[in-house]
Motif scaffolding. Structure first.
Motif, PDB file in Angstrom:
ATOM      1  N   VAL A   5       6.803 116.718  52.450  1.00  0.00           N
ATOM      2  CA  VAL A   5       6.542 117.672  53.281  1.00  0.00           C
ATOM      3  C   VAL A   5       4.995 118.124  52.998  1.00  0.00           C
ATOM      4  O   VAL A   5       4.482 118.642  52.089  1.00  0.00           O
ATOM      5  CB  VAL A   5       7.429 119.124  53.145  1.00  0.00           C
ATOM      6  N   VAL A   6       4.262 118.251  54.290  1.00  0.00           N
ATOM      7  CA  VAL A   6       2.857 118.578  54.110  1.00  0.00           C
ATOM      8  C   VAL A   6       2.649 119.606  55.243  1.00  0.00           C
ATOM      9  O   VAL A   6       3.063 119.668  56.258  1.00  0.00           O
ATOM     10  CB  VAL A   6       2.111 117.479  54.759  1.00  0.00           C
ATOM     11  N   GLN A  30      20.313 118.124  51.570  1.00  0.00           N
ATOM     12  CA  GLN A  30      21.049 116.833  51.829  1.00  0.00           C
ATOM     13  C   GLN A  30      21.079 116.094  50.704  1.00  0.00           C
ATOM     14  O   GLN A  30      21.185 114.861  50.814  1.00  0.00           O
ATOM     15  CB  GLN A  30      19.956 116.303  53.097  1.00  0.00           C
ATOM     16  N   GLY A  31      20.471 116.407  49.695  1.00  0.00           N
ATOM     17  CA  GLY A  31      20.389 115.692  48.492  1.00  0.00           C
ATOM     18  C   GLY A  31      19.080 114.988  47.978  1.00  0.00           C
ATOM     19  O   GLY A  31      19.244 114.014  47.092  1.00  0.00           O
ATOM     20  N   HIS A  32      18.134 115.257  48.881  1.00  0.00           N
ATOM     21  CA  HIS A  32      16.847 114.399  48.676  1.00  0.00           C
ATOM     22  C   HIS A  32      15.810 114.997  47.596  1.00  0.00           C
ATOM     23  O   HIS A  32      15.957 116.282  47.486  1.00  0.00           O
ATOM     24  CB  HIS A  32      16.089 114.315  49.940  1.00  0.00           C
ATOM     25  N   ALA A  33      14.965 114.192  47.020  1.00  0.00           N
ATOM     26  CA  ALA A  33      13.856 114.684  46.344  1.00  0.00           C
ATOM     27  C   ALA A  33      12.623 114.990  47.250  1.00  0.00           C
ATOM     28  O   ALA A  33      12.401 114.236  48.077  1.00  0.00           O
ATOM     29  CB  ALA A  33      13.233 113.635  45.369  1.00  0.00           C
ATOM     30  N   VAL A  34      12.253 116.217  47.015  1.00  0.00           N
ATOM     31  CA  VAL A  34      11.300 116.726  48.004  1.00  0.00           C
ATOM     32  C   VAL A  34      10.035 116.906  47.277  1.00  0.00           C
ATOM     33  O   VAL A  34       9.725 117.533  46.279  1.00  0.00           O
ATOM     34  CB  VAL A  34      11.632 118.089  48.605  1.00  0.00           C
ATOM     35  N   ALA A  73       7.370 107.797  50.604  1.00  0.00           N
ATOM     36  CA  ALA A  73       8.342 108.639  51.430  1.00  0.00           C
ATOM     37  C   ALA A  73       9.291 108.000  52.363  1.00  0.00           C
ATOM     38  O   ALA A  73       8.732 106.943  53.021  1.00  0.00           O
ATOM     39  CB  ALA A  73       7.555 109.710  52.335  1.00  0.00           C
ATOM     40  N   ASP A  74      10.457 108.470  52.082  1.00  0.00           N
ATOM     41  CA  ASP A  74      11.468 107.825  53.299  1.00  0.00           C
ATOM     42  C   ASP A  74      11.513 108.620  54.352  1.00  0.00           C
ATOM     43  O   ASP A  74      12.061 108.165  55.395  1.00  0.00           O
ATOM     44  CB  ASP A  74      12.955 107.772  52.527  1.00  0.00           C
ATOM     45  N   GLY A  75      10.963 109.793  54.202  1.00  0.00           N
ATOM     46  CA  GLY A  75      10.843 110.936  55.374  1.00  0.00           C
ATOM     47  C   GLY A  75      10.054 111.896  55.194  1.00  0.00           C
ATOM     48  O   GLY A  75       9.403 112.010  54.079  1.00  0.00           O
ATOM     49  N   ILE A  76       9.105 112.374  56.329  1.00  0.00           N
ATOM     50  CA  ILE A  76       7.940 112.845  56.200  1.00  0.00           C
ATOM     51  C   ILE A  76       7.939 114.073  57.311  1.00  0.00           C
ATOM     52  O   ILE A  76       8.747 113.809  58.174  1.00  0.00           O
ATOM     53  CB  ILE A  76       6.727 112.244  56.510  1.00  0.00           C
TER      54      ILE A  76
END
Ligand SMILES: Cc1cc2nc3c(=O)[nH]c(=O)nc-3n(C[C@H](O)[C@H](O)[C@H](O)COP(=O)(O)O)c2cc1C
Length: 201
Positions: A5-6, A30-34, A73-76
């Motif tokens: 997250v930016v 959702q269980g993700h590392a952030v 990152a798998d999601g941004i």
């Protein structure tokens, strides 16, 4: 999955900060590392120096960490206000320095840099959360909503991220607490849906 997250906003009491909080909570739920990168809080230097222009340039360790986080990152999620139809300069500089050749895109063998680059990002989805004081229709009709093109085509599309979900919340300056609460709930849902539990992206 890893979600980056930016955030680009100078005021910790801003609605943008609240939006980034909602994004972080949604991804964690959702269980993700952030990883949250608050660019103003860390004093990110947005100026791209000549020494970093080459693809194989040695990078300062702090910048290398930014690049590794983006590449891993798998999601941004990107959170910022509309400033002159553009991201704030600090975020433009993050794009200049971090979304770099060899990390986010590269040119094919034999391409001197004039062709269409290949996207390298592993993330399959990105979320862009914007705020604005211009009504949505005027932003589109009078200005062409440049942020839509900047994020979906110029940045994420070029780097191989095709699923880009963007919202612009506004008009912020005249908004009520109830409206802002609904926008935060919407951002939470948007991030949850973009990066569901158990997905890689
Ligand atoms: C330097 C600057 C430029 C801005 N340019 C625009 C603009 O082009 N369009 C717009 O709708 N709002 C513009 N705004 C207003 C911001 O988008 C607005 O203050 C912000 O989205 C509100 O969110 P916040 O409460 O988190 O700051 C600008 C604000 C600043 C400080």
């Amino acid at each position: 999955m890893n979600v980056l997250v930016v955030l680009a906003h100078p005021d910790p009491s801003s609605f943008n900060h609240a939006l980034s909080g909602a994004a972080v909570r949604a991804a964690r739920a959702q269980g993700h590392a952030v990883v949250l990168r608050d660019l103003h809080a860390e004093g990110f230097d947005p100026i791209l120096p000549a020494a970093e222009l080459r693809k194989d340039a040695p990078l300062p360790p702090a910048l290398r960490r930014h690049c590794d986080e983006l590449a891993g990152a798998d999601g941004i999620v990107v959170v910022h206000p509309n400033w002159w139809g553009q991201p704030p300069a600090i975020l433009k500089g993050w794009v200049d320095r971090v979304v770099r050749p060899g990390v986010a895109y590269e040119f094919r063998e034999g391409d001197g840099g004039e062709g269409v680059p290949v996207g390298l990002l592993r993330a399959r989805a990105a979320v862009v959360l914007n705020t604005s004081n211009t009504p949505a229709q005027r932003e589109r009709d009078a200005f062409g909503d440049p942020l839509e093109s900047i994020w979906k085509r110029c940045v994420f599309g070029l780097c191989g991220v095709d699923d880009v979900r963007r919202r612009t919340y506004g008009v912020v300056v005249t908004s009520t607490p109830a409206e802002r609460a609904a926008w935060l709930a919407d951002a939470f849902e948007l991030v949850s849906g973009a990066f569901p539990a158990g997905s890689r992206a």
